[in-house]
Design an enzyme around this catalytic site. Structure first.
Site, PDB file in Angstrom:
ATOM      1  NE  ARG A  37      -4.004  -0.327   2.085  1.00  0.00           N
ATOM      2  CZ  ARG A  37      -5.055  -0.492   2.896  1.00  0.00           C
ATOM      3  NH1 ARG A  37      -5.328   0.408   3.802  1.00  0.00           N
ATOM      4  NH2 ARG A  37      -5.814  -1.567   2.797  1.00  0.00           N
ATOM      5  CB  SER A  42      -9.241  -0.138   2.495  1.00  0.00           C
ATOM      6  OG  SER A  42     -10.327  -0.327   3.371  1.00  0.00           O
ATOM      7  CG  ASP A  62     -12.154  -1.807   0.576  1.00  0.00           C
ATOM      8  OD1 ASP A  62     -12.587  -1.119   1.519  1.00  0.00           O
ATOM      9  OD2 ASP A  62     -11.352  -2.757   0.760  1.00  0.00           O
ATOM     10  NE  ARG A 112     -12.357   0.109   7.843  1.00  0.00           N
ATOM     11  CZ  ARG A 112     -11.680   0.862   8.718  1.00  0.00           C
ATOM     12  NH1 ARG A 112     -11.028   0.280   9.687  1.00  0.00           N
ATOM     13  NH2 ARG A 112     -11.658   2.161   8.617  1.00  0.00           N
ATOM     14  CD  GLU A 148      -9.603  -5.469  11.685  1.00  0.00           C
ATOM     15  OE1 GLU A 148      -8.536  -5.918  12.109  1.00  0.00           O
ATOM     16  OE2 GLU A 148      -9.745  -5.015  10.535  1.00  0.00           O
ATOM     17  CB  SER A 163     -10.457  -0.551  12.909  1.00  0.00           C
ATOM     18  OG  SER A 163      -9.990  -1.800  12.460  1.00  0.00           O
TER      19      SER A 163
END
Length: 622
Positions: free
Chosen positions: A73, A175, A334, A337, A434, A436
């Site tokens: 990334r 993301s 993306d 989340r 998770e 986040s």
């Protein structure tokens, strides 16, 4: 540096020897100008050369991206340390070399390539183009490639890798990062993100074949090669069909009076969330018109990360108020989340944290399992997972309900590979998360998935609405039954790696050598776990059950009062993060008291363990 009569650098001078006084840089410049066939990125390097910008050239050309969380990334632009046509070609050549070594049936099983909607005009670099070049490198080597014909959510790639029995896959995405960034996210044949040692081995292979092969630039192959297949229709159909496994109240969904607003944050989510709602029997959610369609500039938000809360959800909250919708669902660009907001009786919005949503998901997935299980199913066969810096609420639910709870290192690559192990051993995994805002309901995908999470929240909210209960009220019920879990996460910026190292080394040698602290001010410490060294005082042999992670710093303190606090470094940014959670037992219901205790402990932790003024740390509230 040699120049021609007009003082111009042009393609006739590709084989000129450059004399910047730095042989490593001269070699790198020569390689870049020989190998890069993208006119815009080539021109960026030529302009820097023309203007004698040697430091900038050195920064761009004399270091290479390393494999971080399951791949690469970086910012898009010219240079070996950025994401661009050439570095993606090099990475895919390395992938090819490594996969050929690992799989004798590579050329029968093939490779999956997906992409999001990012792009940058100045370097003529888009996720779609980078995906085509990834496919071209492999097609030129006679590898069958499943290249999605349009943008997809990140979870579709790991899902396709498993469904199509491919050896691996790549998703071109950054993301929720800033618009300048892009990434190259790698999945193994298991449908999980790659973990060590694959990352290091792939990197070695990339470095062994940096010069583009014949055919690597030939992106026409994606239109002409019989080995290219488009899995879009098939994978989308199978994925949506699989969603039914976690749908429990289709009839109720079709009758609900609740309205939902969905924002896809200028990314890939709109069409797929609409389809998922249809599968669950819902009317379609109301899209935020300004954010519904892909926009690589993310023009309506300062940063495309729904985790930032109310400030970035502004458009969706205002639309929901106009439309009389009580729930807002936000998938990141993306769509892996999910953020959720609910309108409260006082007309204020409650934006749930990742840990709060996990408490609701944990309750919901277990409740649905219990009501739908067959008679001979054993609760002891059931698992939920979370990363070690996430809330311990699932642990509290598991203790009371009799199923298993497990922790992994931070990152969904660890969750995914642990779920794979459990499934292979005949276990049933209901939910993993998770903090986040990354959630996984069910196990059709072995990575976080914002599309399925969005529709599961909608079903949960509709079910609760039928009983006149809000999500917030249900969250309180969960805490009352299993114990309040109040958490706070923030970070400090530190740009000096030796300072970071000395902060953690001091904790390992606190009052005397090889002794961790026993107190933090007045707060007594019960256990210490150090993932960097593999030490865990709670284990009989003092060895951590979680894998050792030497490359990053991470120490967890469990306090006598029920608080758990972790200090860790970020893998991608100059940060020291802290995660602190007060885990109360169900008989402790004075929230104000618990919050005050947590606040005091965090203050003590910062002052005594991080010493920000002495170490020159800059505080950032999240």
């Amino acid at each position: 540096m040699a120049e021609n009569a007009e003082g111009d650098l042009n393609s006739n001078l590709l084989h000129t020897a450059y004399h910047t006084g730095d042989p490593q840089l001269d070699t790198a410049i020569g390689q870049w100008l020989r190998w890069d066939k993208n006119p815009k990125t080539k021109e960026q390097i030529e302009n820097l050369l023309r203007n004698g910008m040697n430091k900038e050239l050195r920064d761009r050309l004399c270091c290479r991206m390393t494999f971080g969380t399951a791949g690469l990334r970086s910012a898009m632009g010219a240079g070996f340390c950025y994401i661009n046509d050439l570095t993606v070609i090099q990475s895919t050549q390395g992938m090819y070399k490594y996969l050929e070594r690992c799989f004798s049936d590579f050329k029968q099983r093939g490779f999956v390539v997906g992409y999001d909607t990012r792009g940058q005009v100045t370097s003529s670099c888009s996720s779609q183009r980078l995906a085509k070049l990834t496919a071209a490198v492999l097609l030129a080597k006679d590898v069958p490639v499943y290249l999605f014909s349009r943008y997809v959510p990140t979870p579709f790639v790991p899902y396709a890798v498993q469904e199509l029995n491919a050896v691996a896959g790549v998703m071109i995405t950054a993301s929720h990062n800033r618009k300048e960034d892009n990434g190259y996210k790698v999945y193994w044949e298991t449908g999980t993100q790659i973990t060590s040692p694959h990352d290091k081995e792939i990197l070695k292979c990339i470095e062994e074949c940096v010069e583009p092969w014949n055919g690597s630039w030939n992106d026409n192959l994606v239109d002409t090669s019989p080995l290219k297949r488009d899995p879009l229709q098939d994978i989308c159909r199978r994925y949506m069909e699989d969603l039914k496994k976690i749908c429990f109240h289709r009839e109720l969904n079709s009758k609900t009076t609740l309205k939902f607003v969905h924002t896809s944050f200028h990314g890939v989510g709109h069409d797929y969330v609409q389809l998922a709602f249809q599968m669950f029997g819902f009317k379609p959610p109301i899209p935020v018109p300004e954010q519904k369609d892909p926009d690589p500039d993310f023009s309506t938000v300062k940063c495309p990360n729904p985790e930032e809360g109310e400030s970035v959800l502004e458009l969706s909250l205002r639309l929901a108020e106009r439309e009389n919708a009580r729930i807002v669902l936000a998938t990141d660009p993306d769509a892996d989340r999910l953020a959720v907001a609910e309108l409260q009786e006082n007309d204020r919005w409650k934006v749930f944290t990742g840990n709060e949503l996990a408490a609701l998901f944990g309750w919901w997935m277990f409740d649905c399992w219990k009501k739908n299980k067959s008679r001979n199913t054993d609760v002891k066969n059931v698992y939920m997972l979370a990363t070690t810096v996430s809330s311990k609420i699932l642990k509290a639910i598991a203790l009371k309900e009799g199923f298993h709870f497990e922790e992994t290192l931070p990152g969904f690559k660890w969750i995914g590979s642990r779920i794979k192990d459990l499934l292979e051993n005949g276990k049933e995994v209901l939910f993993a998360f998770e903090e986040s805002i990354g959630f996984l309901c069910g196990t059709s995908v072995l990575d976080k998935d914002g599309v399925s999470a969005a529709v599961v929240v909608a079903e949960m909210a509709s079910y609760l609405e039928a009983m006149n209960v809000t999500l917030k009220q249900q969250l309180i019920k969960v805490y009352e039954k299993y114990g309040y879990h109040i958490s706070k996460t923030s970070y400090f910026l530190c740009y000096d790696p030796p300072t970071i190292k000395s902060i953690f080394e001091r904790l390992r040698n606190f009052d005397s050598p090889k002794e961790y602290p026993k107190f933090c001010e007045t707060f007594a410490i019960l256990h210490v776990r150090d993932i960097t060294t593999g030490y865990d005082s709670s284990q009989p042999n003092k060895k951590s059950v979680l894998p050792v992670s030497k490359n990053s710093q991470m120490i967890t303190f469990t306090f006598q009062n029920g608080c758990v606090a972790t200090l860790r470094t970020s893998g991608t940014e100059p940060k020291i993060k802290y995660y602190a959670e007060m885990c109360a037992s169900p008989d402790q219901s004075d929230i104000a008291l618990l919050e005050e205790e947590l606040k005091k402990l965090i203050e003590a932790l910062i002052e005594n363990f991080l010493e920000p003024s002495k170490n020159g740390l800059t505080w950032r509230s999240v």
